[in-house]
Design a protein around this motif. Structure first.
Motif, PDB file in Angstrom:
ATOM      1  N   GLN A  19      34.948  34.475  53.459  1.00  0.00           N
ATOM      2  CA  GLN A  19      33.902  34.885  52.533  1.00  0.00           C
ATOM      3  C   GLN A  19      34.519  34.949  51.198  1.00  0.00           C
ATOM      4  O   GLN A  19      35.591  35.407  50.894  1.00  0.00           O
ATOM      5  CB  GLN A  19      33.161  36.327  52.862  1.00  0.00           C
ATOM      6  N   LEU A  20      33.702  34.371  50.175  1.00  0.00           N
ATOM      7  CA  LEU A  20      33.811  34.745  48.657  1.00  0.00           C
ATOM      8  C   LEU A  20      32.880  35.774  48.044  1.00  0.00           C
ATOM      9  O   LEU A  20      31.566  35.282  48.190  1.00  0.00           O
ATOM     10  CB  LEU A  20      33.785  33.258  47.964  1.00  0.00           C
ATOM     11  N   VAL A  21      33.145  36.513  47.469  1.00  0.00           N
ATOM     12  CA  VAL A  21      32.369  37.606  46.660  1.00  0.00           C
ATOM     13  C   VAL A  21      32.577  37.771  45.574  1.00  0.00           C
ATOM     14  O   VAL A  21      33.598  38.108  44.854  1.00  0.00           O
ATOM     15  CB  VAL A  21      32.326  38.875  47.344  1.00  0.00           C
ATOM     16  N   GLU A  22      31.552  37.408  44.409  1.00  0.00           N
ATOM     17  CA  GLU A  22      31.670  37.631  42.839  1.00  0.00           C
ATOM     18  C   GLU A  22      31.197  38.873  42.538  1.00  0.00           C
ATOM     19  O   GLU A  22      30.327  39.341  43.411  1.00  0.00           O
ATOM     20  CB  GLU A  22      30.758  36.431  42.359  1.00  0.00           C
ATOM     21  N   SER A  81      31.698  39.393  25.271  1.00  0.00           N
ATOM     22  CA  SER A  81      32.599  38.813  26.200  1.00  0.00           C
ATOM     23  C   SER A  81      32.252  39.663  27.776  1.00  0.00           C
ATOM     24  O   SER A  81      31.630  40.530  27.736  1.00  0.00           O
ATOM     25  CB  SER A  81      34.027  39.602  26.073  1.00  0.00           C
ATOM     26  N   LEU A  82      32.840  38.800  28.716  1.00  0.00           N
ATOM     27  CA  LEU A  82      32.348  39.336  29.977  1.00  0.00           C
ATOM     28  C   LEU A  82      33.709  38.801  31.155  1.00  0.00           C
ATOM     29  O   LEU A  82      34.189  37.618  30.590  1.00  0.00           O
ATOM     30  CB  LEU A  82      31.296  38.901  30.482  1.00  0.00           C
ATOM     31  N   ARG A  83      34.003  39.712  31.885  1.00  0.00           N
ATOM     32  CA  ARG A  83      34.899  38.962  33.252  1.00  0.00           C
ATOM     33  C   ARG A  83      34.280  39.057  34.399  1.00  0.00           C
ATOM     34  O   ARG A  83      33.939  40.030  34.902  1.00  0.00           O
ATOM     35  CB  ARG A  83      36.275  39.782  33.045  1.00  0.00           C
ATOM     36  N   LEU A  84      34.288  37.858  35.031  1.00  0.00           N
ATOM     37  CA  LEU A  84      33.834  37.848  36.396  1.00  0.00           C
ATOM     38  C   LEU A  84      34.846  37.643  37.283  1.00  0.00           C
ATOM     39  O   LEU A  84      35.921  37.099  36.927  1.00  0.00           O
ATOM     40  CB  LEU A  84      32.859  36.287  36.595  1.00  0.00           C
ATOM     41  N   LEU A 125      37.004  34.818  35.837  1.00  0.00           N
ATOM     42  CA  LEU A 125      36.828  34.046  34.763  1.00  0.00           C
ATOM     43  C   LEU A 125      36.281  34.606  33.694  1.00  0.00           C
ATOM     44  O   LEU A 125      35.503  35.618  33.772  1.00  0.00           O
ATOM     45  CB  LEU A 125      35.545  33.193  35.288  1.00  0.00           C
ATOM     46  N   GLN A 126      37.257  34.657  32.527  1.00  0.00           N
ATOM     47  CA  GLN A 126      36.867  35.136  31.179  1.00  0.00           C
ATOM     48  C   GLN A 126      36.030  34.787  30.321  1.00  0.00           C
ATOM     49  O   GLN A 126      36.200  33.278  30.101  1.00  0.00           O
ATOM     50  CB  GLN A 126      38.349  35.779  30.400  1.00  0.00           C
ATOM     51  N   LEU A 127      35.005  34.947  29.903  1.00  0.00           N
ATOM     52  CA  LEU A 127      33.932  34.495  29.024  1.00  0.00           C
ATOM     53  C   LEU A 127      34.102  35.176  27.776  1.00  0.00           C
ATOM     54  O   LEU A 127      33.862  36.315  27.709  1.00  0.00           O
ATOM     55  CB  LEU A 127      32.658  34.694  29.694  1.00  0.00           C
ATOM     56  N   ASN A 128      34.506  34.523  26.818  1.00  0.00           N
ATOM     57  CA  ASN A 128      34.374  35.126  25.466  1.00  0.00           C
ATOM     58  C   ASN A 128      33.248  34.289  24.536  1.00  0.00           C
ATOM     59  O   ASN A 128      33.215  33.075  24.615  1.00  0.00           O
ATOM     60  CB  ASN A 128      35.875  34.928  24.833  1.00  0.00           C
TER      61      ASN A 128
END
Length: 121
Positions: free
Chosen positions: A3-6, A17-20, A80-83
């Motif tokens: 399983q992969l859980v985000e 900014s947001l980090r997934l 995944l770092q979103l800037n």
């Protein structure tokens, strides 16, 4: 079963900014690589980035310089770092992994359920 859980999605203002995060679990023998893609309403899924087992990375030109991918092997987690996000970054973000299960020598793709990212003021 693998399983992969985000996690980590949500509402963010333009320029923010947001980090997934995405964690793999289950009967995992080997993780060859993990990555991220996204799908905006009415558009095809877009591959964003992936990180190999040797920690080398590849990021799509469309987000290069703003998005960064990284991996914690011990935690079987990819980030995944979103800037400097933009309204056009609004999409469902999916994690994927090329993973071999215990007892299998061949890896195959697994996908998470996705996490919504909305960029809006």
């Amino acid at each position: 079963q693998v399983q992969l859980v985000e996690s980590g999605g949500g509402l963010v203002q333009p320029g923010g900014s947001l980090r997934l995060s995405c964690t793999a679990s289950g009967r995992i023998f080997r993780i060859d690589y993990m990555g991220w893609s996204r799908q905006a309403p009415g558009k095809q899924r877009e591959l964003l980035a992936h990180v190999e087992n040797d920690d080398s990375t590849n990021v799509a030109d469309s987000v290069k310089g703003r998005f960064t991918i990284s991996r914690d092997k011990a935690k079987k987690t990819v980030y995944l770092q979103l800037n400097n996000v933009k309204p056009e970054d609004t999409a469902v973000y999916y994690c994927h992994g090329f993973i071999a299960e215990v007892g299998e020598s061949v890896a195959r793709y697994y996908w998470g359920q996705g996490t919504q990212v909305t960029v809006s003021s």
